[in-house]
Write a protein that holds these residues in place. Sequence first.
Motif, PDB file in Angstrom:
ATOM      1  N   ASP A   1      20.591  92.143  20.637  1.00  0.00           N
ATOM      2  CA  ASP A   1      21.476  91.509  19.697  1.00  0.00           C
ATOM      3  C   ASP A   1      21.689  90.260  20.024  1.00  0.00           C
ATOM      4  N   LEU A   2      21.092  89.159  19.149  1.00  0.00           N
ATOM      5  CA  LEU A   2      21.591  87.724  19.386  1.00  0.00           C
ATOM      6  C   LEU A   2      22.648  87.251  18.228  1.00  0.00           C
ATOM      7  N   SER A   3      23.297  88.185  17.645  1.00  0.00           N
ATOM      8  CA  SER A   3      24.440  87.816  16.860  1.00  0.00           C
ATOM      9  C   SER A   3      25.575  87.258  17.413  1.00  0.00           C
ATOM     10  N   HIS A   4      26.279  86.445  16.615  1.00  0.00           N
ATOM     11  CA  HIS A   4      27.547  85.885  17.182  1.00  0.00           C
ATOM     12  C   HIS A   4      27.350  84.973  18.311  1.00  0.00           C
ATOM     13  N   GLN A   5      26.218  84.186  18.228  1.00  0.00           N
ATOM     14  CA  GLN A   5      25.931  83.203  19.101  1.00  0.00           C
ATOM     15  C   GLN A   5      26.383  81.731  18.604  1.00  0.00           C
ATOM     16  N   PRO A   6      26.442  80.857  19.521  1.00  0.00           N
ATOM     17  CA  PRO A   6      26.834  79.491  19.314  1.00  0.00           C
ATOM     18  C   PRO A   6      26.119  78.769  18.399  1.00  0.00           C
ATOM     19  N   ASP A   7      26.623  77.812  17.517  1.00  0.00           N
ATOM     20  CA  ASP A   7      25.804  76.732  16.747  1.00  0.00           C
ATOM     21  C   ASP A   7      24.855  76.261  17.872  1.00  0.00           C
ATOM     22  N   THR A   8      23.681  76.212  17.911  1.00  0.00           N
ATOM     23  CA  THR A   8      22.612  75.867  18.867  1.00  0.00           C
ATOM     24  C   THR A   8      21.900  74.641  18.569  1.00  0.00           C
ATOM     25  N   LEU A   9      21.655  73.445  19.439  1.00  0.00           N
ATOM     26  CA  LEU A   9      20.421  72.582  19.375  1.00  0.00           C
ATOM     27  C   LEU A   9      19.743  73.114  20.666  1.00  0.00           C
ATOM     28  N   LEU A  10      18.382  73.150  20.440  1.00  0.00           N
ATOM     29  CA  LEU A  10      17.302  73.714  21.371  1.00  0.00           C
ATOM     30  C   LEU A  10      16.077  72.494  21.276  1.00  0.00           C
ATOM     31  N   ILE A  11      16.070  71.774  22.462  1.00  0.00           N
ATOM     32  CA  ILE A  11      14.806  71.010  22.291  1.00  0.00           C
ATOM     33  C   ILE A  11      14.003  71.371  23.469  1.00  0.00           C
ATOM     34  N   THR A  12      12.720  71.577  22.926  1.00  0.00           N
ATOM     35  CA  THR A  12      11.526  71.835  23.820  1.00  0.00           C
ATOM     36  C   THR A  12      10.648  70.351  23.975  1.00  0.00           C
ATOM     37  N   ALA A  13       9.715  70.726  25.141  1.00  0.00           N
ATOM     38  CA  ALA A  13       8.782  69.558  25.419  1.00  0.00           C
ATOM     39  C   ALA A  13       7.377  69.856  25.179  1.00  0.00           C
ATOM     40  N   GLU A  14       6.776  69.025  24.499  1.00  0.00           N
ATOM     41  CA  GLU A  14       5.121  69.337  24.124  1.00  0.00           C
ATOM     42  C   GLU A  14       4.229  69.909  25.007  1.00  0.00           C
ATOM     43  N   PHE A  15       4.466  69.280  26.251  1.00  0.00           N
ATOM     44  CA  PHE A  15       3.498  69.788  27.474  1.00  0.00           C
ATOM     45  C   PHE A  15       4.153  70.502  28.316  1.00  0.00           C
TER      46      PHE A  15
ATOM     47  N   ARG B   1      10.834  69.973  18.895  1.00  0.00           N
ATOM     48  CA  ARG B   1      10.086  69.789  19.986  1.00  0.00           C
ATOM     49  C   ARG B   1       9.703  68.175  20.059  1.00  0.00           C
ATOM     50  N   MET B   2       9.970  67.983  21.425  1.00  0.00           N
ATOM     51  CA  MET B   2       9.764  66.442  21.714  1.00  0.00           C
ATOM     52  C   MET B   2       8.297  65.950  22.281  1.00  0.00           C
ATOM     53  N   LYS B   3       7.870  65.343  21.241  1.00  0.00           N
ATOM     54  CA  LYS B   3       6.526  64.908  21.376  1.00  0.00           C
ATOM     55  C   LYS B   3       6.020  64.230  22.488  1.00  0.00           C
ATOM     56  N   ASP B   4       4.868  64.463  23.165  1.00  0.00           N
ATOM     57  CA  ASP B   4       4.439  63.954  24.442  1.00  0.00           C
ATOM     58  C   ASP B   4       5.084  63.972  25.587  1.00  0.00           C
ATOM     59  N   ALA B   5       6.192  64.913  25.463  1.00  0.00           N
ATOM     60  CA  ALA B   5       7.186  65.054  26.477  1.00  0.00           C
ATOM     61  C   ALA B   5       6.683  65.946  27.595  1.00  0.00           C
ATOM     62  N   LEU B   6       6.864  66.062  29.031  1.00  0.00           N
ATOM     63  CA  LEU B   6       6.775  66.791  29.905  1.00  0.00           C
ATOM     64  C   LEU B   6       8.161  67.558  30.303  1.00  0.00           C
ATOM     65  N   HIS B   7       8.204  69.015  30.743  1.00  0.00           N
ATOM     66  CA  HIS B   7       9.378  69.604  31.285  1.00  0.00           C
ATOM     67  C   HIS B   7       9.993  68.848  32.308  1.00  0.00           C
ATOM     68  N   GLY B   8      11.306  68.411  32.249  1.00  0.00           N
ATOM     69  CA  GLY B   8      12.174  67.839  33.255  1.00  0.00           C
ATOM     70  C   GLY B   8      12.278  66.409  32.883  1.00  0.00           C
ATOM     71  N   PHE B   9      11.901  66.105  31.751  1.00  0.00           N
ATOM     72  CA  PHE B   9      12.035  64.545  31.186  1.00  0.00           C
ATOM     73  C   PHE B   9      13.372  63.988  31.170  1.00  0.00           C
ATOM     74  N   MET B  10      14.411  64.806  31.031  1.00  0.00           N
ATOM     75  CA  MET B  10      15.871  64.345  31.080  1.00  0.00           C
ATOM     76  C   MET B  10      16.178  63.803  32.391  1.00  0.00           C
ATOM     77  N   SER B  11      15.590  63.970  33.583  1.00  0.00           N
ATOM     78  CA  SER B  11      15.816  63.311  34.815  1.00  0.00           C
ATOM     79  C   SER B  11      15.108  61.791  34.857  1.00  0.00           C
ATOM     80  N   LEU B  12      14.248  61.591  33.935  1.00  0.00           N
ATOM     81  CA  LEU B  12      13.666  60.121  33.910  1.00  0.00           C
ATOM     82  C   LEU B  12      14.796  59.121  34.076  1.00  0.00           C
ATOM     83  N   GLY B  13      15.736  59.117  33.051  1.00  0.00           N
ATOM     84  CA  GLY B  13      16.574  58.088  33.089  1.00  0.00           C
ATOM     85  C   GLY B  13      16.371  57.280  31.690  1.00  0.00           C
ATOM     86  N   ILE B  14      17.435  56.579  31.501  1.00  0.00           N
ATOM     87  CA  ILE B  14      17.739  55.970  29.855  1.00  0.00           C
ATOM     88  C   ILE B  14      16.809  54.915  29.489  1.00  0.00           C
ATOM     89  N   GLY B  15      15.929  54.505  30.505  1.00  0.00           N
ATOM     90  CA  GLY B  15      14.623  53.861  30.185  1.00  0.00           C
ATOM     91  C   GLY B  15      13.404  54.205  29.730  1.00  0.00           C
TER      92      GLY B  15
END
Length: 317
Positions: free
Chosen positions: A236-250, A275-289
């Motif tokens: 049962d996944l009812s009554h769950q929050p509004d969700t933004l889900l971001i995945t990485a292509e690779f 789905r983040m195109k051309d992205a790897l898992h863990g990309f959030m740790s790369l920095g704003i550059g």
Amino acid sequence: MAINKFMKLALKALSYPDIDIRKTYQLQRSLQNLAAPKVSPHKQDWQDHIVVSEGRKILTRIYFPLQQKAEGTLLFFHGGGWVTENIDTYHKVCTALAQATRHRVVSVDYRLAPESPFPNGLEDCYAVAQRLFLTPKSFGFAPGKITLVGDSAGGNLAAAVSLKARDEGIFSVERQILIYPATYYDHSDASPFPSVKENGSDYLLTSRRICEYIDLYKRNDDDLVDPYFSPLMAEDLSHQPDTLLITAEFDPLRDEGEAYALKLQEAGNHVILYRMKDALHGFMSLGIGYVHVRRAHDLINTFLNRSEQHESVKPLA
């Protein structure tokens, strides 16, 4: 930036270290701590805060957007396979998130496996969430709207906190942001998700490594099908929050994250899937550059600023 053939060769070479994290997780933690940024003692934009729950002290770190009034609060759970990483190694990620979103970020230093296997880390995250939602003044500020955020194992924990909050009925989570979350328990050759096979050997995070993390996190095989361990197993996944889900292509976790988004939508929840195109898992740790980080910040801001409007799962780019 697209992944060209030369980059693919380099990634493939880096994806085959003959290291079993089950035997070397302590060394991995030490190396991560050495590489972590040196945190300035002049804390203009952050402060540590202790949450006491059932006699245990849970360290949190509160980040403030500089020279801006905070528009709300993001409760953040870091990644690391439930085994590695901590609030120090995620310091830059949370600092950047606070500045990019103009929100306070409360990062949780939850207990790690295998010393503290499931559900100990989840209990820490849930305890901090309950305190923040019910007694926000204990943190020293009025939080405004609170959004759960987590990446990888932290995305798993955010989803589990939302499920537990619904089940317990003590507080209600309105929004969650899940970034390449782990939602399923099987990353072996028997996995039903193609991304485990397609991306499980040549893109830094391997399916073998995920299996090792799972082995360290679980107490026994019964945990594997617990919805708080594997949110995709929830009937049962009812009554769950509004969700933004971001995945990485690779990313080996790509398909299970997207399956969770679709299952949330089928249960009647409002979901945005990207789905983040051309992205790897863990990309959030790369920095704003890096363009993927900036794009994720833009997606998060759009989601946070959509206070009344809702959007369903979009076709993948």
